[in-house]
Design an enzyme around this catalytic site. Structure first.
Site, PDB file in Angstrom:
ATOM      1  N   LYS A  75     -43.520 -44.802  69.138  1.00 56.49           N
ATOM      2  CA  LYS A  75     -43.454 -43.703  70.114  1.00 56.49           C
ATOM      3  C   LYS A  75     -44.218 -42.492  69.609  1.00 56.49           C
ATOM      4  O   LYS A  75     -44.940 -41.826  70.368  1.00 56.49           O
ATOM      5  CB  LYS A  75     -41.991 -43.330  70.368  1.00 56.49           C
ATOM      6  CG  LYS A  75     -41.182 -44.407  71.031  1.00 56.49           C
ATOM      7  CD  LYS A  75     -39.687 -44.172  70.858  1.00 56.49           C
ATOM      8  CE  LYS A  75     -38.903 -45.424  71.203  1.00 56.49           C
ATOM      9  NZ  LYS A  75     -37.571 -45.454  70.604  1.00 56.49           N
TER      10      LYS A  75
ATOM     11  N   LYS B 211     -33.045 -45.671  55.134  1.00 56.67           N
ATOM     12  CA  LYS B 211     -34.053 -44.906  55.869  1.00 56.67           C
ATOM     13  C   LYS B 211     -34.518 -43.684  55.078  1.00 56.67           C
ATOM     14  O   LYS B 211     -35.490 -43.032  55.429  1.00 56.67           O
ATOM     15  CB  LYS B 211     -33.520 -44.513  57.245  1.00 56.67           C
ATOM     16  CG  LYS B 211     -33.282 -45.736  58.144  1.00 56.67           C
ATOM     17  CD  LYS B 211     -32.728 -45.359  59.501  1.00 56.67           C
ATOM     18  CE  LYS B 211     -32.404 -46.566  60.348  1.00 56.67           C
ATOM     19  NZ  LYS B 211     -33.588 -47.234  60.904  1.00 56.67           N
TER      20      LYS B 211
ATOM     21  N   THR C 218     -39.189 -48.587  65.973  1.00 59.38           N
ATOM     22  CA  THR C 218     -39.912 -48.319  67.219  1.00 59.38           C
ATOM     23  C   THR C 218     -40.232 -46.829  67.357  1.00 59.38           C
ATOM     24  O   THR C 218     -41.132 -46.469  68.112  1.00 59.38           O
ATOM     25  CB  THR C 218     -39.106 -48.783  68.452  1.00 59.38           C
ATOM     26  OG1 THR C 218     -37.791 -48.230  68.394  1.00 59.38           O
ATOM     27  CG2 THR C 218     -39.033 -50.298  68.510  1.00 59.38           C
TER      28      THR C 218
ATOM     29  N   HIS D 144     -32.395 -58.727  63.781  1.00 62.32           N
ATOM     30  CA  HIS D 144     -32.937 -57.370  63.644  1.00 62.32           C
ATOM     31  C   HIS D 144     -32.796 -56.797  62.238  1.00 62.32           C
ATOM     32  O   HIS D 144     -33.101 -55.622  62.043  1.00 62.32           O
ATOM     33  CB  HIS D 144     -32.233 -56.423  64.624  1.00 62.32           C
ATOM     34  CG  HIS D 144     -32.720 -56.535  66.025  1.00 62.32           C
ATOM     35  ND1 HIS D 144     -33.868 -55.937  66.483  1.00 62.32           N
ATOM     36  CD2 HIS D 144     -32.223 -57.190  67.097  1.00 62.32           C
ATOM     37  CE1 HIS D 144     -34.051 -56.212  67.761  1.00 62.32           C
ATOM     38  NE2 HIS D 144     -33.051 -56.978  68.160  1.00 62.32           N
TER      39      HIS D 144
ATOM     40  N   LYS E 210     -34.130 -40.518  63.396  1.00 60.51           N
ATOM     41  CA  LYS E 210     -33.641 -41.894  63.407  1.00 60.51           C
ATOM     42  C   LYS E 210     -32.207 -41.922  62.901  1.00 60.51           C
ATOM     43  O   LYS E 210     -31.720 -40.935  62.353  1.00 60.51           O
ATOM     44  CB  LYS E 210     -34.519 -42.812  62.555  1.00 60.51           C
ATOM     45  CG  LYS E 210     -34.771 -42.313  61.139  1.00 60.51           C
ATOM     46  CD  LYS E 210     -35.748 -43.209  60.400  1.00 60.51           C
ATOM     47  CE  LYS E 210     -37.163 -43.074  60.907  1.00 60.51           C
ATOM     48  NZ  LYS E 210     -37.612 -44.198  61.724  1.00 60.51           N
ATOM     49  N   ARG E 211     -31.549 -43.030  63.098  1.00 56.80           N
ATOM     50  CA  ARG E 211     -30.187 -43.206  62.623  1.00 56.80           C
ATOM     51  C   ARG E 211     -30.117 -42.871  61.132  1.00 56.80           C
ATOM     52  O   ARG E 211     -31.035 -43.170  60.370  1.00 56.80           O
ATOM     53  CB  ARG E 211     -29.761 -44.659  62.876  1.00 56.80           C
ATOM     54  CG  ARG E 211     -28.379 -45.031  62.426  1.00 56.80           C
ATOM     55  CD  ARG E 211     -28.018 -46.401  62.998  1.00 56.80           C
ATOM     56  NE  ARG E 211     -28.944 -47.439  62.562  1.00 56.80           N
ATOM     57  CZ  ARG E 211     -28.765 -48.193  61.476  1.00 56.80           C
ATOM     58  NH1 ARG E 211     -27.716 -48.009  60.704  1.00 56.80           N
ATOM     59  NH2 ARG E 211     -29.645 -49.129  61.158  1.00 56.80           N
TER      60      ARG E 211
END
Length: 810
Positions: A655, A549, A651, A355, A543-544
């Site tokens: 969504k 990110k 992901t 991942h 998100k985390r």
């Protein structure tokens, strides 16, 4: 009990009185939830039993998905939906004086995951059951989960997440299926009847007790299983006395020490004790699972030589990699197989999903810690490594540098990703670009010798939860337009393409989005006391929290917008509400400072009347699945702005796309495949390509300080972090400033900033053209079927696991 509204009401009232010893009129919402949850689980149990019997009677191969995380969210609503009894229950409860929505709020989010890894696992379980595939999950029953996030004075504060405080109506304890897991001690080796015997002595036993949760398929009477293991003392009080533990308080302390294995998800590994506990958790999961699988297989089939033909074990990232040596241990030490037979069965049984390309996430364990905690497992890893290195020597004679780089043991560490590749028959990435990076860069040496193992399986999401359940009004509108077939066949969403420019349909889409925005605005007002403009653009990054990110890039852009509005309050821009949701790892200081930065920015912006309501910033507290189900249907802009090459897939992007948000993203992970699916004209992209990023990492040539000196705009933004723009002084955000300049901006925030700001301007410009925006939104929904986890699981089932659907008519 659920055949019609009247029978439901009658049975519910009777059941309630039996359980609670009072009438329904005296019920609390939690009372109602517990009664209803138990009824639903019992209703599903008939099909659960039939499903397991069908699998056993037919002798089909079953796959077991091992994951440290299963981010399930609330189960009541999704189970009612999948069982086809949602309307009966909702109407029946209403006549009894209760709102199903209020009752759903009583259920805690199961604290079994952190982010995408766990939510992906939950989506996969849903698709396995809904597609009649014999597949189950295996994880740990964390008592306190990750943590409950509280924002106090802008800072993240972590509290225990007491998700089991009121019990869990969905689980069934299976004490008779408990397994003993052994830690520490030493191994005595002797020869008996011509073969070596390995006797584990002086170990510390821990009892793994399974709690099973039904995984209900959509409208197909198929119920698979999620088995979560709970750590308990394997010793009774007499055993404890024999260990000279002394007084009762020490016995309790000892038992708690053993049971700590299943208390917290991802214990802090910044200290030795935390690292030991993490490794204990990983072995606890795989040992309990595999012992149970072998025991069940032998009971049904007997001959262990065909184990791999009936059982598939899939390891979700490197955390469950110890499944490989643990299966070898059982086959060698308990079943008496030869090494070659045991290795053939093991590698034919195990498959591995990678991942990440982040070095920090490719787990490595210090040899001394590993050897002390798992002495027999370490001996097996040594032997696997020795044999693998011999193979490498034959392939690359004399190339010790290559061999040392590829070895499973090296530099005093056990390299789990290397063990996962060597010991499995399949290694898959989770987006096309991610898989190519694994093959050509990160795992190139392994790909060169095992090209047949590497493959891609782009991630997916369960459209049933993320559209049918989370956004019922949009679901109803879609069904009205193209019929209900999309629920079972998400590719049918392409039928919406003929409506992209239909003015009447656009207005209906806009009306649904507005209702969802009003609902989110009401939630934020209730929970955080902040009024937001439902007519503003809802720009979302959920998100985390991690540096790659790049939530900090989003924050820098908000700082720039705010500065421009301060200079010119009449500047024409669409009002914008920036919505963040994220948890930072408790030991990740930089990420926690970014949370403080966002909250400080919100405090400055939201209180300033000069901006005339054109800008709002919201950090939603304690982001979780149930909160995502409120935010995602209301979102209009989906920020997917990770550094190209760093996000394996993502992901959240899928969504949000499914619910009509437009992606603002880099060419990273599944963003690329979304762009290919919807067309470049229906997405906003920016930034460097993955190859450009990788070239900078490899060859150098980037100077963030040099960039700042050349670009006064960027320099001014970065200086705002420490020049008094924020209350709290220079020290508060100096580590972020330092990361961007002194440590040369590892994730290229400043390098991509100008391109990002231009893309944001394009978002603003496009939003002004309402018809064009709605056309793009409908186009994204129509193309989202490609990213259903049903498609992903089909690919896993056929291409990796070799499993087939089992239908009730079979």
């Amino acid at each position: 009990m659920f055949t019609d509204k009247e029978s439901f009401k009658k049975y519910f009232a009777e059941r309630f009185e039996l359980i609670h010893g009072k009438s329904v009129e005296e019920a609390t919402p939690m009372d109602i939830y517990k009664t209803l949850g138990n009824m639903v689980r019992e209703y599903a149990s008939k099909d659960w039993i039939k499903t397991n019997k069908k699998y056993q009677d037919k002798g089909v191969k079953q796959v077991y998905y091992l994951s440290m995380e299963f981010l399930l969210g609330r189960l009541l609503g999704s189970n009612l939906l999948n069982l086809g009894i949602l309307d009966v229950v909702e109407e029946g409860l209403a006549e009894l004086g209760f709102s199903l929505k209020d009752i759903e709020e009583q259920e805690p989010d199961a604290g079994l995951g952190n982010g995408g890894l766990g939510r992906l696992a939950a989506c996969f379980l849903d698709s396995l059951a809904s597609m009649n595939l014999p597949g189950h999950g295996s994880g740990i029953r964390y008592k306190y989960g990750l943590f409950e996030q509280r924002i106090i004075n802008g800072y993240q504060v972590e509290l225990p997440e007491y998700w089991l405080k009121e019990g869990n109506v969905w689980e069934v304890r299976k004490s008779d299926k408990a397994e003993e897991v052994r830690f520490g001690g030493h191994v005595e080796v002797r020869e008996e009847e011509g073969r070596m015997v390995f006797d584990h002595q002086g170990y510390e036993p821990v009892l793994a007790v399974p709690f099973d949760t039904p995984v209900v398929g959509y409208d197909n009477k198929r119920v698979n299983t999620l088995r979560l293991w709970n750590a308990e003392s394997a010793l009774d009080d007499m055993d404890c006395h024999s260990l000279n533990l002394g007084c009762y308080s020490r016995i309790v302390e000892y038992k708690h020490f053993l049971e700590s294995i299943s208390e917290f998800l991802y214990p802090d590994d910044s200290h030795y004790e935390g690292r030991v506990l993490r490794l204990k958790q990983q072995y606890f999961l795989v040992s309990a699972t595999i012992q149970g699988l072998v025991r069940r297989y032998k009971k049904k089939h007997g001959n262990i030589m065909h184990f791999h033909e009936k059982v598939g074990i899939h390891i979700n990232d490197t955390h469950p990699t110890l499944a490989i040596p643990e299966l070898m241990r059982i086959l060698l030490d308990e079943e008496g197989l030869s090494w070659d037979d045991a290795w053939r069965i093991t590698t034919s049984t195990v498959s591995y999903t990678n991942h990440t390309t982040l070095a920090e996430a490719l787990e490595k364990w210090p040899v001394e810690l590993f050897k002390t905690l798992l002495p027999r497992i370490y001996m097996l890893v040594e032997e696997i490594n020795e044999r693998f290195c011999r193979e490498l020597w034959h392939l690359y004679p004399g190339d010790w540098e290559r061999i040392s780089r590829m070895a499973i043991l090296g530099e005093g560490q056990v390299r789990m990703a290397h063990l996962a590749i060597v010991g499995s028959h399949s290694v898959n990435g989770v987006a096309h670009i991610h898989t190519e990076i694994l093959k050509t860069r990160e795992m190139k040496n392994f790909y060169n010798i095992f090209p047949h193992k590497f493959n891609n399986k782009t991630n997916g999401i369960t459209h049933r939860r993320w559209l049918l359940k989370a956004n019922p009004k949009l679901s109803a509108l879609i069904t009205e337009a193209i019929g209900p077939g999309w629920v079972r066949h998400p590719d049918d969403l392409t039928g919406l393409l003929k409506f992209t420019r239909d003015k009447a349909f656009q207005e209906k889409i806009a009306a649904v989005k507005r209702e969802n925005k009003l609902a989110l605005a009401a939630f934020i007002k209730e929970k955080q006391g902040l009024a937001i403009d439902e007519n503003s653009i809802f720009d979302v990054q959920i998100k985390r929290l991690h540096a790659y990110k790049r939530q900090v890039m989003n924050a820098l852009h908000i700082m720039e917008l705010y500065s421009r509005l301060k200079e010119n309050p009449d500047m024409e821009i669409n009002p914008r509400t920036f919505i963040f949701g994220a948890k930072a790892s408790p030991s990740y200081d930089l990420a926690k400072r970014v949370i403080k930065l966002i909250n400080s920015l919100a405090e400055v912006v939201n209180r300033d009347k000069d901006v005339k309501g054109k800008l709002k910033v919201v950090f939603v507290e304690n982001y979780r699945v149930s909160l995502a189900e409120i935010i995602i249907p209301a979102a209009e802009v989906s920020q997917q702005i990770s550094t190209a090459s760093k996000e394996a897939s993502g992901t959240g992007n899928m969504k949000l796309m499914l619910n009509g948000a437009l992606t603002l993203g880099t060419l990273d992970g599944a963003n690329i495949e979304i762009m290919e699916e919807v067309g470049k004209e229906n997405i906003f992209t920016f930034g460097m390509t993955p190859q450009e990023v990788l070239d900078f990492y490899h060859y150098g040539g980037y100077s963030s300080r040099g960039l700042c000196e050349e670009d006064p705009r960027i320099k001014g933004l970065v200086e705002q972090l420490i020049n008094g723009f924020f209350p709290g002084g220079r020290e508060e955000f100096y580590p972020i400033y330092e990361a961007l300049l002194d440590y040369n901006d590892e994730y290229f925030v400043l390098k991509d900033y100008t391109s990002y700001a231009r893309a944001q301007d394009e978002v603003d410009k496009t939003y002004r053209n309402r018809e064009r925006w709605l056309e793009m939104s409908i186009h994204n929904i129509a193309r989202a079927g490609r990213f259903s986890s049903d498609r992903t699981i089909n690919e896993y089932g056929a291409g990796i696991w070799n499993i087939s659907p089992v239908y009730n008519s079979d």
